[in-house]
Design a protein around this motif. Structure first.
Motif, mmCIF file in Angstrom:
data_model
loop_
_atom_site.group_PDB
_atom_site.id
_atom_site.type_symbol
_atom_site.label_atom_id
_atom_site.label_comp_id
_atom_site.label_asym_id
_atom_site.label_seq_id
_atom_site.Cartn_x
_atom_site.Cartn_y
_atom_site.Cartn_z
ATOM 1 N N TYR A 74 -1.320 6.264 7.943
ATOM 2 C CA TYR A 74 -2.317 6.526 8.986
ATOM 3 C C TYR A 74 -1.718 7.071 10.266
ATOM 4 O O TYR A 74 -2.424 7.636 11.105
ATOM 5 N N CYS A 75 -0.406 6.918 10.433
ATOM 6 C CA CYS A 75 0.189 7.146 11.752
ATOM 7 C C CYS A 75 0.892 8.498 11.823
ATOM 8 O O CYS A 75 1.724 8.832 10.974
ATOM 9 N N GLN A 110 6.594 -0.224 23.773
ATOM 10 C CA GLN A 110 6.144 0.077 22.412
ATOM 11 C C GLN A 110 6.912 1.267 21.859
ATOM 12 O O GLN A 110 7.279 2.177 22.598
ATOM 13 N N ARG A 149 0.450 -5.667 14.699
ATOM 14 C CA ARG A 149 -0.843 -5.669 14.001
ATOM 15 C C ARG A 149 -0.622 -5.784 12.499
ATOM 16 O O ARG A 149 0.257 -5.107 11.956
ATOM 17 N N GLU A 200 -2.964 -4.921 10.439
ATOM 18 C CA GLU A 200 -3.742 -3.740 10.014
ATOM 19 C C GLU A 200 -4.814 -4.034 8.969
ATOM 20 O O GLU A 200 -5.880 -3.438 8.999
ATOM 21 N N MET A 212 -6.898 -1.751 12.526
ATOM 22 C CA MET A 212 -7.663 -0.535 12.804
ATOM 23 C C MET A 212 -9.042 -0.703 12.160
ATOM 24 O O MET A 212 -9.180 -1.392 11.142
ATOM 25 N N PRO A 261 -10.744 1.858 16.875
ATOM 26 C CA PRO A 261 -11.203 2.708 15.776
ATOM 27 C C PRO A 261 -10.063 3.508 15.166
ATOM 28 O O PRO A 261 -9.145 3.946 15.871
ATOM 29 N N PHE A 262 -10.121 3.683 13.854
ATOM 30 C CA PHE A 262 -9.166 4.555 13.171
ATOM 31 C C PHE A 262 -9.500 6.005 13.515
ATOM 32 O O PHE A 262 -10.659 6.419 13.485
ATOM 33 N N LEU A 263 -8.466 6.773 13.855
ATOM 34 C CA LEU A 263 -8.650 8.193 14.172
ATOM 35 C C LEU A 263 -7.718 8.994 13.265
ATOM 36 O O LEU A 263 -6.511 8.767 13.254
ATOM 37 N N ILE A 283 0.402 9.063 17.812
ATOM 38 C CA ILE A 283 0.090 8.272 16.614
ATOM 39 C C ILE A 283 -1.243 8.697 16.030
ATOM 40 O O ILE A 283 -1.462 8.614 14.849
ATOM 41 N N TYR A 284 -2.140 9.202 16.878
ATOM 42 C CA TYR A 284 -3.383 9.826 16.400
ATOM 43 C C TYR A 284 -3.722 10.953 17.370
ATOM 44 O O TYR A 284 -3.263 10.948 18.515
HETATM 45 N N1 5AD Z 1 -5.808 5.651 14.390
HETATM 46 C C1 5AD Z 1 -6.016 4.536 15.111
HETATM 47 N N2 5AD Z 1 -5.052 3.625 15.368
HETATM 48 C C2 5AD Z 1 -3.835 3.876 14.874
HETATM 49 N N3 5AD Z 1 -2.694 3.182 14.947
HETATM 50 C C3 5AD Z 1 -1.732 3.849 14.287
HETATM 51 N N4 5AD Z 1 -2.226 4.984 13.782
HETATM 52 C C4 5AD Z 1 -3.536 5.029 14.125
HETATM 53 C C5 5AD Z 1 -4.597 5.941 13.877
HETATM 54 N N5 5AD Z 1 -4.410 7.057 13.172
HETATM 55 C C6 5AD Z 1 -2.618 1.859 15.554
HETATM 56 C C7 5AD Z 1 -2.058 0.848 14.564
HETATM 57 C C8 5AD Z 1 -0.765 0.429 15.203
HETATM 58 C C9 5AD Z 1 -1.024 0.669 16.667
HETATM 59 C C10 5AD Z 1 0.191 0.793 17.507
HETATM 60 O O1 5AD Z 1 -1.760 1.864 16.665
HETATM 61 O O2 5AD Z 1 -2.946 -0.260 14.458
HETATM 62 O O3 5AD Z 1 -0.434 -0.929 14.935
#
Ligand code: 5AD
Length: 360
Positions: free
Chosen positions: A58-59, A96, A149, A151, A191, A221-223, A309-310
């Motif tokens: 995801y990252c 971080q 996290r 996750e 997320m 939210p996941f992005l 990261i997003y």
């Molecule tokens: N979208 C949202 N949150 C994210 N993280 C990492 N990638 C994404 C993403 N694509 C969050 C994870 C991680 C935190 C530092 O950022 O939960 O633990």
């Protein structure tokens, strides 16, 4: 503490009736006020390295992303940011990074000691999965809190989105008590709305926040990031689409509200991911749904864009001073006040999970 069972949590997560949801947000806001007050704690975030050894699907900073721009701040730069955090009146600094082995046991230890020598800031670390020896040394050097996290509480999903997680090392959920035993205030989270996440797993995540007696709960939210497995359309498992949690401001606020009801005295941020998706309004909605923490970005402006990261993270390149003024105005407009001091968790109840509590 509100007792919400698994089915009630699932029902709230699925609920789309705005009048009923207003009741949920109102209850969470009242619980927040009763247990942690109107203070909003400001934690200055310094993203110290964009290097990462991990392969998370995801990252955007995963090790295999050749397009990611990597940087690593040196100790003087980081110390400067911590001093700035103190000057701006933020009681904590959050360091971080991706999982960057170059920040080894010794260099981090020295850095933590120098920040503690030069400032009165509490130090939160968010450096990923590291060894218990490193965690112990950093705690001895003065680190106060650790964010890791988990996750997702679903072991299959966890393995799928962390393809290089080794089955012979303890899972993140099992590592959190190690941090607690070392005397850290412990934060975790998930997320919201990544492919394959169901309402049932998200309800289990929330119940786990409660069972772990977390001091800090971070959800956002996941992005989707194009240069990741998720970005190519990969899914960890096929699920019924009606059971897929969506990534939205509404869903994130529901999760914040439920987390607040389940863990009334925890520190809960209105996260950057929420502000990325929902703008200033998103951030405010988080604060009105149970959140009591904000993490203003103190990473030097020329590096910020590379901590991707997003997509859309750190789009604001305003100086820390300008961000602070805007933030204080925003807090005032919603009747909240900036927190003073380190902002440690104050327990409003006895530990709910004695096995997760240090015997000090
Ligand atoms: N979208 C949202 N949150 C994210 N993280 C990492 N990638 C994404 C993403 N694509 C969050 C994870 C991680 C935190 C530092 O950022 O939960 O633990």
């Amino acid at each position: 503490m509100h007792s919400l069972n698994r089915q009630e949590i699932i029902d709230w997560l699925k609920n789309e009736n705005s009048r009923e949801l207003d009741d949920l947000f109102f209850a969470a806001d009242a619980t927040r006020r009763k247990h942690v007050g109107d203070e909003v704690h400001l934690r200055g975030l310094v993203e110290i390295s964009s290097y990462c050894r991990s392969a998370c699907t995801y990252c955007g900073l995963h090790a295999g992303n050749k397009k990611a721009i990597r940087y690593r701040m040196n100790s003087e730069q980081i110390l400067k940011c911590a001093i700035q955090a103190e000057r701006l009146g933020y009681g904590s600094v959050v360091l971080q990074s991706g999982e960057d082995p170059q920040f080894d046991m010794k260099s981090m230890e020295q850095l933590i000691r120098s920040i503690k020598r030069e400032t009165t800031c509490a130090i939160t670390l968010s450096l990923g999965e590291r060894s218990p020896e490193e965690w112990a040394r950093w705690r001895d050097a003065g680190a106060d809190r650790y964010l890791l996290r988990f996750e997702t509480s679903d072991p299959f999903l966890f393995q799928a989105i962390h393809p290089d997680a080794l089955s012979n090392i303890p899972s993140r959920v099992d590592q959190l008590p190690v941090l607690r035993q070392l005397g850290y205030q412990v934060g975790s989270g998930v997320m919201i709305g990544f492919p394959g996440q169901t309402f049932e797993t998200l309800a289990d995540d929330l119940l786990l926040f409660q069972a772990l007696d977390l001091d800090m709960i971070g959800v956002g939210p996941f992005l989707i990031h194009p240069e990741t497995a998720f970005g190519t359309g990969w899914v960890p498992r096929e699920i019924d689409p009606t059971n897929q949690v969506e990534s939205s401001v509404d869903m994130a606020c529901k999760v914040i509200a439920l987390a607040r009801l389940l863990r009334p005295d925890a520190h809960i941020p209105s996260t950057t991911a929420l502000a990325t998706l929902g703008g200033v309004d998103g951030r405010i909605r988080g604060l009105k749904s149970g959140a009591n923490v904000i993490m203003p970005n103190l990473t030097p402006t020329d590096l910020r864009g590379d901590y991707a990261i997003y997509p859309g993270k750190n789009v604001s390149f305003e100086t820390a001073q300008v961000c602070r003024m805007e933030l204080f105005d925003m807090l005032k407009s919603i009747g909240r006040v900036p927190g003073k001091g380190p902002g440690h968790r104050k327990r409003s109840q006895a530990p709910t999970n004695p096995s997760f509590t240090p015997k000090t």
